[in-house]
Design a protein around this motif. Structure first.
Motif, PDB file in Angstrom:
ATOM      1  N   GLY A 148       0.821  -1.212   0.000  1.00 17.88           N
ATOM      2  CA  GLY A 148       0.000   0.000   0.000  1.00 17.88           C
ATOM      3  C   GLY A 148       0.852   1.258   0.000  1.00 17.88           C
ATOM      4  N   GLY A 149       1.930   1.255   0.750  1.00 16.70           N
ATOM      5  CA  GLY A 149       2.843   2.400   0.759  1.00 16.70           C
ATOM      6  C   GLY A 149       3.511   2.584  -0.589  1.00 16.70           C
ATOM      7  N   TYR A 150       3.951   1.475  -1.179  1.00 21.16           N
ATOM      8  CA  TYR A 150       4.563   1.527  -2.510  1.00 21.16           C
ATOM      9  C   TYR A 150       3.572   2.069  -3.537  1.00 21.16           C
ATOM     10  CZ  TYR A 150       5.960  -0.174  -7.085  1.00 21.16           C
ATOM     11  OH  TYR A 150       6.240  -0.253  -8.423  1.00 21.16           O
ATOM     12  N   LEU A 151       2.341   1.583  -3.487  1.00 24.01           N
ATOM     13  CA  LEU A 151       1.319   2.021  -4.432  1.00 24.01           C
ATOM     14  C   LEU A 151       1.048   3.514  -4.279  1.00 24.01           C
ATOM     15  CD1 LEU A 151      -0.827   1.423  -6.592  1.00 24.01           C
ATOM     16  CD2 LEU A 151      -2.393   0.866  -4.723  1.00 24.01           C
ATOM     17  N   ARG A 152       0.925   3.985  -3.044  1.00 17.18           N
ATOM     18  CA  ARG A 152       0.665   5.409  -2.819  1.00 17.18           C
ATOM     19  C   ARG A 152       1.804   6.278  -3.355  1.00 17.18           C
ATOM     20  NH1 ARG A 152      -2.342   2.518   0.298  1.00 17.18           N
ATOM     21  NH2 ARG A 152      -4.188   3.301   1.374  1.00 17.18           N
ATOM     22  N   MET A 153       3.041   5.846  -3.154  1.00 16.17           N
ATOM     23  CA  MET A 153       4.181   6.611  -3.687  1.00 16.17           C
ATOM     24  C   MET A 153       4.125   6.652  -5.212  1.00 16.17           C
ATOM     25  SD  MET A 153       7.420   5.991  -1.221  1.00 16.17           S
ATOM     26  CE  MET A 153       8.320   7.140  -2.210  1.00 16.17           C
ATOM     27  N   ALA A 154       3.812   5.528  -5.827  1.00 15.59           N
ATOM     28  CA  ALA A 154       3.720   5.483  -7.287  1.00 15.59           C
ATOM     29  C   ALA A 154       2.598   6.396  -7.780  1.00 15.59           C
ATOM     30  CB  ALA A 154       3.494   4.048  -7.761  1.00 15.59           C
ATOM     31  N   LEU A 155       1.464   6.380  -7.083  1.00 17.49           N
ATOM     32  CA  LEU A 155       0.333   7.212  -7.494  1.00 17.49           C
ATOM     33  C   LEU A 155       0.639   8.695  -7.314  1.00 17.49           C
ATOM     34  CD1 LEU A 155      -2.656   5.129  -6.070  1.00 17.49           C
ATOM     35  CD2 LEU A 155      -1.923   5.323  -8.464  1.00 17.49           C
ATOM     36  N   MET A 156       1.394   9.051  -6.275  1.00 17.84           N
ATOM     37  CA  MET A 156       1.740  10.460  -6.052  1.00 17.84           C
ATOM     38  C   MET A 156       2.680  10.984  -7.128  1.00 17.84           C
ATOM     39  SD  MET A 156       1.701  10.638  -1.847  1.00 17.84           S
ATOM     40  CE  MET A 156       3.378  11.025  -1.770  1.00 17.84           C
ATOM     41  N   ASN A 157       3.383  10.107  -7.806  1.00 15.23           N
ATOM     42  CA  ASN A 157       4.206  10.530  -8.938  1.00 15.23           C
ATOM     43  C   ASN A 157       3.356  10.814 -10.176  1.00 15.23           C
ATOM     44  OD1 ASN A 157       6.793  10.501  -7.774  1.00 15.23           O
ATOM     45  ND2 ASN A 157       6.841   8.272  -7.918  1.00 15.23           N
ATOM     46  N   ILE A 158       2.131  10.320 -10.181  1.00 13.26           N
ATOM     47  CA  ILE A 158       1.224  10.488 -11.306  1.00 13.26           C
ATOM     48  C   ILE A 158       0.291  11.670 -11.085  1.00 13.26           C
ATOM     49  CG2 ILE A 158      -0.728   9.413 -12.512  1.00 13.26           C
ATOM     50  CD1 ILE A 158       0.634   6.705 -11.789  1.00 13.26           C
ATOM     51  N   CYS A 159      -0.151  11.832  -9.864  1.00 16.51           N
ATOM     52  CA  CYS A 159      -1.178  12.821  -9.543  1.00 16.51           C
ATOM     53  C   CYS A 159      -0.825  13.472  -8.211  1.00 16.51           C
ATOM     54  CB  CYS A 159      -2.525  12.106  -9.443  1.00 16.51           C
ATOM     55  SG  CYS A 159      -3.902  13.173  -9.018  1.00 16.51           S
ATOM     56  N   PRO A 160      -0.853  14.791  -8.153  1.00 12.29           N
ATOM     57  CA  PRO A 160      -0.469  15.449  -6.910  1.00 12.29           C
ATOM     58  C   PRO A 160      -1.446  15.250  -5.764  1.00 12.29           C
ATOM     59  CG  PRO A 160      -1.230  17.073  -8.502  1.00 12.29           C
ATOM     60  CD  PRO A 160      -1.163  15.754  -9.208  1.00 12.29           C
ATOM     61  N   VAL A 161      -2.672  14.838  -6.040  1.00 12.26           N
ATOM     62  CA  VAL A 161      -3.665  14.687  -4.983  1.00 12.26           C
ATOM     63  C   VAL A 161      -4.127  13.234  -4.902  1.00 12.26           C
ATOM     64  CG1 VAL A 161      -5.895  15.448  -4.099  1.00 12.26           C
ATOM     65  CG2 VAL A 161      -4.430  17.068  -5.315  1.00 12.26           C
ATOM     66  N   VAL A 162      -3.641  12.546  -3.868  1.00 14.65           N
ATOM     67  CA  VAL A 162      -4.075  11.178  -3.575  1.00 14.65           C
ATOM     68  C   VAL A 162      -4.801  11.246  -2.236  1.00 14.65           C
ATOM     69  CG1 VAL A 162      -3.370   8.803  -3.143  1.00 14.65           C
ATOM     70  CG2 VAL A 162      -2.146  10.174  -4.845  1.00 14.65           C
ATOM     71  N   LEU A 163      -6.117  11.082  -2.271  1.00 17.93           N
ATOM     72  CA  LEU A 163      -6.922  11.181  -1.056  1.00 17.93           C
ATOM     73  C   LEU A 163      -7.075   9.820  -0.397  1.00 17.93           C
ATOM     74  CD1 LEU A 163      -9.883  13.501  -2.126  1.00 17.93           C
ATOM     75  CD2 LEU A 163      -7.741  14.131  -1.011  1.00 17.93           C
ATOM     76  N   GLU A 164      -6.811   9.770   0.902  1.00 18.53           N
ATOM     77  CA  GLU A 164      -7.040   8.570   1.700  1.00 18.53           C
ATOM     78  C   GLU A 164      -8.478   8.631   2.205  1.00 18.53           C
ATOM     79  OE1 GLU A 164      -4.852   6.130   3.110  1.00 18.53           O
ATOM     80  OE2 GLU A 164      -3.083   6.764   1.997  1.00 18.53           O
ATOM     81  N   ILE A 165      -9.290   7.695   1.801  1.00 24.94           N
ATOM     82  CA  ILE A 165     -10.703   7.677   2.176  1.00 24.94           C
ATOM     83  C   ILE A 165     -10.925   6.536   3.169  1.00 24.94           C
ATOM     84  CG2 ILE A 165     -13.074   7.501   1.343  1.00 24.94           C
ATOM     85  CD1 ILE A 165     -11.510   9.931   0.204  1.00 24.94           C
ATOM     86  N   PRO A 166     -11.369   6.855   4.385  1.00 31.38           N
ATOM     87  CA  PRO A 166     -11.654   5.785   5.342  1.00 31.38           C
ATOM     88  C   PRO A 166     -12.730   4.840   4.802  1.00 31.38           C
ATOM     89  CG  PRO A 166     -11.654   7.930   6.434  1.00 31.38           C
ATOM     90  CD  PRO A 166     -11.614   8.184   4.945  1.00 31.38           C
ATOM     91  N   PRO A 167     -12.604   3.546   5.085  1.00 28.61           N
ATOM     92  CA  PRO A 167     -13.592   2.591   4.568  1.00 28.61           C
ATOM     93  C   PRO A 167     -15.039   2.967   4.904  1.00 28.61           C
ATOM     94  CG  PRO A 167     -11.728   1.411   5.504  1.00 28.61           C
ATOM     95  CD  PRO A 167     -11.530   2.861   5.826  1.00 28.61           C
ATOM     96  N   ALA A 168     -15.295   3.447   6.108  1.00 23.99           N
ATOM     97  CA  ALA A 168     -16.670   3.805   6.487  1.00 23.99           C
ATOM     98  C   ALA A 168     -17.190   4.970   5.648  1.00 23.99           C
ATOM     99  CB  ALA A 168     -16.743   4.148   7.974  1.00 23.99           C
ATOM    100  N   ARG A 169     -16.313   5.904   5.275  1.00 20.59           N
ATOM    101  CA  ARG A 169     -16.748   7.037   4.448  1.00 20.59           C
ATOM    102  C   ARG A 169     -17.085   6.555   3.039  1.00 20.59           C
ATOM    103  NH1 ARG A 169     -13.424  12.346   4.777  1.00 20.59           N
ATOM    104  NH2 ARG A 169     -14.462  12.278   6.786  1.00 20.59           N
ATOM    105  N   ALA A 170     -16.272   5.657   2.490  1.00 21.29           N
ATOM    106  CA  ALA A 170     -16.560   5.118   1.154  1.00 21.29           C
ATOM    107  C   ALA A 170     -17.882   4.349   1.165  1.00 21.29           C
ATOM    108  CB  ALA A 170     -15.418   4.218   0.689  1.00 21.29           C
TER     109      ALA A 170
END
Length: 142
Positions: A35-57
């Motif tokens: 998950g950490g690796y994925l988030r770092m990769a995504l932040m290289n693609i898009c400046p805004v990566v929002l962490e959404i709590p499961p209950a909010r989703a």
């Protein structure tokens, strides 16, 4: 990862990912590391990566933050007229749906969705400002 490659092709304004469920009995160190690796990769693609709590989703998709996986899948399938072979795909679609409503690409279906999307839009604004400030500092330092 294939997720990062797919996002790179789409050039998204924001990316919504489900935050970790630390209370889950299925959690593993390897999953957190990926998950950490994925988030770092995504932040290289898009400046805004929002962490959404499961209950909010879940609340966004079903109006019920404690909804089970099947209820989320059924609601997303009903909304988009498609089927999902796994709960993970339905969860991902719910997050994409939240991102689309947050950025104005889609309208909301019920008031709670509007409230959640508005809160996410505030998060997007903060993330973009932080990103711009970091880029400005980097330019000054260079």
């Amino acid at each position: 990862s294939s997720v990062a490659r797919w996002c790179l092709e789409k050039d998204p304004e924001i990316i919504c990912v489900e935050s970790y469920s630390f209370g889950s009995h299925n959690a593993s160190r390897a999953a957190y590391e990926f998950g950490g690796y994925l988030r770092m990769a995504l932040m290289n693609i898009c400046p805004v990566v929002l962490e959404i709590p499961p209950a909010r989703a879940k609340s966004f998709a079903t109006k019920d933050g404690s909804a089970g996986k099947e209820k989320v899948r059924q609601r997303v399938q009903c909304e988009f007229g498609t089927t999902f072979e796994s709960y993970d795909l339905a969860d991902a679609c719910a997050l994409a749906w939240l991102g689309a409503v947050t950025t104005g690409m889609l309208g909301f279906t019920f008031d709670l969705q509007c409230e959640i999307a508005d809160a996410c839009a505030d998060m997007v604004d903060r993330e973009k400002k932080a990103w711009e400030a970091a880029n400005q500092k980097a330019k000054v330092a260079a």
